[in-house]
Design an enzyme around this catalytic site. Sequence first.
Site, PDB file in Angstrom:
ATOM      1  N   ASP A 174       0.831  -1.195   0.000  1.00 47.33           N
ATOM      2  CA  ASP A 174       0.000   0.000   0.000  1.00 47.33           C
ATOM      3  C   ASP A 174       0.872   1.255   0.000  1.00 47.33           C
ATOM      4  O   ASP A 174       2.102   1.160  -0.057  1.00 47.33           O
ATOM      5  CB  ASP A 174      -0.956  -0.066   1.209  1.00 47.33           C
TER       6      ASP A 174
ATOM      7  N   PRO B 280     -15.471 -22.357   3.626  1.00 50.30           N
ATOM      8  CA  PRO B 280     -15.627 -20.947   4.022  1.00 50.30           C
ATOM      9  C   PRO B 280     -15.283 -20.713   5.495  1.00 50.30           C
ATOM     10  O   PRO B 280     -15.383 -21.621   6.322  1.00 50.30           O
ATOM     11  CB  PRO B 280     -17.110 -20.673   3.758  1.00 50.30           C
TER      12      PRO B 280
END
Lengths: 139, 139, 139, 139
Positions: A17, A60
């Site tokens: 970032d 999941p």
Amino acid sequence: MSKTTTMSVDIRFGDCDPAGIVFFPNFHRWMDAASLHFFMSCGVPPWNVLEHRSGIIGTPLLEHHARFAKTATFGDQLQISSSIIEWRPKVFLQKHVVMRGADLICESTETRVFCRRDADDPRRIRAVPVPEDIRRLCD
Amino acid sequence: MSKTTTMSVDIRFGDCDPAGIVFFPNFHRWMDAASLHFFMSCGVPPWNVLEHRSGIIGTPLLEHHARFAKTATFGDQLQISSSIIEWRPKVFLQKHVVMRGADLICESTETRVFCRRDADDPRRIRAVPVPEDIRRLCD
Amino acid sequence: MSKTTTMSVDIRFGDCDPAGIVFFPNFHRWMDAASLHFFMSCGVPPWNVLEHRSGIIGTPLLEHHARFAKTATFGDQLQISSSIIEWRPKVFLQKHVVMRGADLICESTETRVFCRRDADDPRRIRAVPVPEDIRRLCD
Amino acid sequence: MSKTTTMSVDIRFGDCDPAGIVFFPNFHRWMDAASLHFFMSCGVPPWNVLEHRSGIIGTPLLEHHARFAKTATFGDQLQISSSIIEWRPKVFLQKHVVMRGADLICESTETRVFCRRDADDPRRIRAVPVPEDIRRLCD
């Protein structure tokens, strides 16, 4: 305790970032890859193959807890060690430890569940008990 | 307790995985955006502007704990409510609750810290105490 | 013609979309990684190191043209071959060919430019002529 | 010419790279979202609904050509205008123009094709001719 497997990740420019460090959701992308890598290293087929055999489409997340100890940046290589620390009837706890050489970068414990598509509505997914054959491959 | 702000997210096709549901690291991308959205809604400038005023470059994560209650898919719209549930001298705890209308999709509590670049080596980042002026804007 | 380098990519579950195939922007993430991998294989330091030597922070794209020949999915391994097919005074053309064994998956030609931060405003970036020392390393 | 639709994007911290600008594959993620947004604005259901009616699962890319004119960063808001500039029997060309107010940021022309799952092997996808009813909705 289950087997422990290790997966390497080369951190790339685009994983970082504007502060110059890994954008943290990418650690979870890598841990998710390490989760499947664990199963495949134990002899479980990838989900797209498994779906055709047993209907399982993946594992999941229900919950996870992660700690970030040191930052990492592009050019670094990470090693992610993954193991299953607890099997319960319906869920399992998988732990990932992310190292850069001897430095602990982060670690996470994930609660995951095996799922299939709903028979009546394939857009919905349903949890199933931990398949015994998969568990045996991983121990 | 701090203010609470809300940010909307439209889930897109590419946010979803082969099971047809949101790939979970994307929830963390959105919560990270909701975190900055919270500060900006409270009157704090975005990090790239703030860096030039006070050196703060962002609020990296030290730890987080997330629970996923229901799946979501593309075409769904999410509302993320964010607030700061605890200020400590050096860190703060920020909570995000992700809803789809009346359905709880997931929630996470993040421990974050304000950071600057190291004066001697701008590639390294250093934690700083919670800036008083920022805290006042958020309460 | 420049050197040609090759980088491997293991496609992961989370790189794929609800159609079960790679979400195409991920091919560009990998080509971007292959672009830096090319330079590093030629002896150019990663951008975060190079910035401290010469101010170069990367090679943003000005233009690209990509063709997608076959789909790919998780569990597949890709090989990305990268080379620079033309140096111009201010830009260069880099070509990436993505194969899965003998199958062409996709290819792209990128026009890129070397950049530094603006001396007066580090939030802005400025194009610079192709550095001669970098070009020599790549030929 | 088809209709033209517009979609807004708020650029987030995590969409940007260590140079502080949008990591370019993210522009393609947004253009892909703008592509589906175009169809949905014209009255076409999202792919997960359409699959159950007609088998169409999406519009994978065959080719695209993009130009990047100016950089953008987090805090910026983008407007993406999308239209179909040519229908051919089997493919269509969709153009996306990405603006930040009056500034052109980038633009891309994509060649896309409608696809279904293969009847014999649902892991494979097959191109189909442009559906007449979808085309009529878009003109």
